[in-house]
Scaffold this motif. Structure first.
Motif, PDB file in Angstrom:
ATOM      1  N   PRO A  53       0.825  -1.213   0.000  1.00  0.00           N
ATOM      2  CA  PRO A  53       0.000   0.000   0.000  1.00  0.00           C
ATOM      3  C   PRO A  53       0.858   1.262   0.000  1.00  0.00           C
ATOM      4  N   LEU A  54       0.382   2.278  -0.691  1.00  0.00           N
ATOM      5  CA  LEU A  54       1.050   3.581  -0.734  1.00  0.00           C
ATOM      6  C   LEU A  54       0.102   4.636  -0.192  1.00  0.00           C
ATOM      7  N   ARG A  55       0.656   5.671   0.380  1.00  0.00           N
ATOM      8  CA  ARG A  55      -0.145   6.834   0.776  1.00  0.00           C
ATOM      9  C   ARG A  55       0.073   7.907  -0.282  1.00  0.00           C
ATOM     10  N   LEU A  56      -1.025   8.384  -0.847  1.00  0.00           N
ATOM     11  CA  LEU A  56      -0.955   9.413  -1.878  1.00  0.00           C
ATOM     12  C   LEU A  56      -1.816  10.594  -1.461  1.00  0.00           C
ATOM     13  N   ASN A  57      -1.349  11.803  -1.800  1.00  0.00           N
ATOM     14  CA  ASN A  57      -2.221  12.951  -1.601  1.00  0.00           C
ATOM     15  C   ASN A  57      -3.148  13.045  -2.823  1.00  0.00           C
ATOM     16  N   VAL A  58      -4.058  13.977  -2.825  1.00  0.00           N
ATOM     17  CA  VAL A  58      -5.049  14.076  -3.898  1.00  0.00           C
ATOM     18  C   VAL A  58      -4.385  14.259  -5.259  1.00  0.00           C
ATOM     19  N   GLY A  59      -3.404  15.133  -5.349  1.00  0.00           N
ATOM     20  CA  GLY A  59      -2.711  15.366  -6.617  1.00  0.00           C
ATOM     21  C   GLY A  59      -2.000  14.125  -7.118  1.00  0.00           C
ATOM     22  N   GLU A  60      -1.340  13.420  -6.217  1.00  0.00           N
ATOM     23  CA  GLU A  60      -0.637  12.189  -6.589  1.00  0.00           C
ATOM     24  C   GLU A  60      -1.619  11.111  -7.039  1.00  0.00           C
ATOM     25  N   ALA A  61      -2.761  11.020  -6.357  1.00  0.00           N
ATOM     26  CA  ALA A  61      -3.773  10.032  -6.742  1.00  0.00           C
ATOM     27  C   ALA A  61      -4.328  10.336  -8.120  1.00  0.00           C
ATOM     28  N   LEU A  74      -7.424   2.368  -5.586  1.00  0.00           N
ATOM     29  CA  LEU A  74      -7.105   3.590  -4.852  1.00  0.00           C
ATOM     30  C   LEU A  74      -8.236   3.814  -3.860  1.00  0.00           C
ATOM     31  N   ALA A  75      -7.979   3.498  -2.606  1.00  0.00           N
ATOM     32  CA  ALA A  75      -8.990   3.640  -1.559  1.00  0.00           C
ATOM     33  C   ALA A  75      -8.884   5.028  -0.933  1.00  0.00           C
ATOM     34  N   TYR A  76     -10.036   5.564  -0.586  1.00  0.00           N
ATOM     35  CA  TYR A  76     -10.032   6.838   0.128  1.00  0.00           C
ATOM     36  C   TYR A  76     -11.045   6.794   1.257  1.00  0.00           C
ATOM     37  N   CYS A  77     -10.706   7.553   2.305  1.00  0.00           N
ATOM     38  CA  CYS A  77     -11.596   7.601   3.464  1.00  0.00           C
ATOM     39  C   CYS A  77     -11.553   8.993   4.072  1.00  0.00           C
TER      40      CYS A  77
END
Length: 70
Positions: A7-15, A67-70
């Motif tokens: 898993p990676l952590r991405l900010n909105v721009g990266e996603a 790409l999961a978001y919460c």
């Protein structure tokens, strides 16, 4: 198990950049209360409640990155 991705952590721009360049499915895992209060949803995102993620995750497309978001 050998094909699992870390898993990676991405900010909105990266996603957004990642989604623009890869086959992805967005997974909305907001809890029901937060979902009702959320101002927007991502078009075509798959909605799975956090309590159901373990049971329903296998139904997501295997050929796409999630790409999961919460």
């Amino acid at each position: 198990m050998g094909n699992e991705k870390k898993p990676l952590r991405l900010n909105v721009g990266e996603a957004k950049e990642y989604a623009d360049n890869h086959e992805v499915v967005f997974l909305d895992v907001l809890d029901p209360y937060a979902y009702e209060k959320f101002d927007y949803q991502i078009k075509d995102a798959v909605r799975i409640s956090p309590k159901d993620i373990k049971d329903e995750y296998e139904q997501l497309p295997k050929e796409k990155d999630v790409l999961a978001y919460c």
